[in-house]
Design an enzyme around this catalytic site. Sequence first.
Site, PDB file in Angstrom:
ATOM      1  N   ARG A  78      40.493  37.083  45.862  1.00  0.00           N
ATOM      2  CA  ARG A  78      41.074  37.692  46.978  1.00  0.00           C
ATOM      3  C   ARG A  78      40.943  39.059  47.261  1.00  0.00           C
ATOM      4  NH1 ARG A  78      42.942  33.227  46.160  1.00  0.00           N
ATOM      5  NH2 ARG A  78      42.752  33.949  43.954  1.00  0.00           N
ATOM      6  N   THR A  79      41.029  39.792  45.946  1.00  0.00           N
ATOM      7  CA  THR A  79      41.022  41.327  46.296  1.00  0.00           C
ATOM      8  C   THR A  79      39.570  41.656  46.724  1.00  0.00           C
ATOM      9  OG1 THR A  79      42.793  41.495  44.210  1.00  0.00           O
ATOM     10  CG2 THR A  79      41.566  43.531  44.732  1.00  0.00           C
ATOM     11  N   LYS A 106      22.679  47.436  29.935  1.00  0.00           N
ATOM     12  CA  LYS A 106      21.503  48.220  29.256  1.00  0.00           C
ATOM     13  C   LYS A 106      22.439  49.436  28.610  1.00  0.00           C
ATOM     14  CE  LYS A 106      17.976  48.181  32.613  1.00  0.00           C
ATOM     15  NZ  LYS A 106      17.229  48.797  33.625  1.00  0.00           N
ATOM     16  N   ARG A 127      37.706  47.528  39.719  1.00  0.00           N
ATOM     17  CA  ARG A 127      38.538  46.814  38.872  1.00  0.00           C
ATOM     18  C   ARG A 127      38.082  46.765  37.622  1.00  0.00           C
ATOM     19  NH1 ARG A 127      40.846  40.554  39.953  1.00  0.00           N
ATOM     20  NH2 ARG A 127      42.286  41.956  41.316  1.00  0.00           N
ATOM     21  N   HIS A 155      47.919  47.326  39.777  1.00  0.00           N
ATOM     22  CA  HIS A 155      47.403  46.714  40.965  1.00  0.00           C
ATOM     23  C   HIS A 155      48.011  47.173  42.402  1.00  0.00           C
ATOM     24  CE1 HIS A 155      45.072  43.977  43.098  1.00  0.00           C
ATOM     25  NE2 HIS A 155      45.000  42.796  42.378  1.00  0.00           N
TER      26      HIS A 155
END
Length: 329
Positions: A78-79, A106, A127, A155
């Site tokens: 959703r986000t 890497k 995130r 959040h």
Amino acid sequence: MLRELLPKSQAAAAPISPVAHSLLGKHILSVDMFTKEHLNEIFNLAQMLKSRVAKDRPLDDFLRGKIMASIFYEVSTRTSCSFAAAMQRLGGRVIYMDQTSSSVKKGETLEDSIAVMAGYSDVIVLRHPEPGAVSRAANHSRKPILNAGDGVGEHPTQALLDIFTIREEIGTVNGLTITMVGDLKNGRTVHSLARLLTLYNITLQYVSPPNLGMPEEIVRYLASKGVLQKTMSSMEDALPTTDVLYMTRIQKERFASEEEYQKACGHFVVTPKLMTLASRRTIVMHPLPRVFEISKEFDSDPRAAYFRQAEYGMYVRMALLAMVVGARN
Ligand code: NCD
């Protein structure tokens, strides 16, 4: 930007709201930065954008030519999708980076990746599994960063859409009793939502499995703001006084073992039978994804607000992007 939303006859005379630019160029890292004025500004704009989308009116002048970098070091449905949909509905474009298909493999540091992505884009949505990592990254970014969840930390955009949902569904936030259920220790959405609710006059009730209660630091913060908080041992006790039932997932990825996770599961489940104890006006919210904590049989109940809540998230994120990036007037 607000002028655009008015009928043509009023548009010429309408002043450009100075508040609409109050978040211009700002990082959105924690709910602590918001005032009541910010919230009204965001919610009013989100509401107007929602009605424009419903009427199929064009919005793609707002952020035409702008690029949003979507960087997710933790899974999301959703986000990430609602931010991408929000940007694209406003005429902007999206580039993507994650930890599995990029130079993170890497050994590139978060700081380096962000410094580079800031050069490609106008706004970054990030995130990360570590609390505080998004704020650290913001120190290395010339472009605004929106925190899309930092581990068990915060959040903030979810908390905004949660309060927008309550306003849309019930009409007001003040005076309500909100019951938070589930993994209150590890759930970042309830951490941000509880903090943001200190801007309103509300009562909070907590129901959680053993050892998964709301962190002491947050309880103390809320108490210092005068919020009445009650810890309850069952949903049966909490439901009769509940206006908003905010269910959460047990955060499996934060547990040390499968066995410990299993012990925390199954205690509190919304079913049509249980919900006979709640008022007809009580709404049930969930940031999603749900696992077992709301039975599918409840989905057809008009009080089930969680899928509407997910959609409201797109309008709130449209408003935030327009304000932070600076929409054309
Ligand atoms: C939440 C999250 O990622 O914190 N989901 C979301 O953003 N809608 C809730 C969760 O994962 O349980």
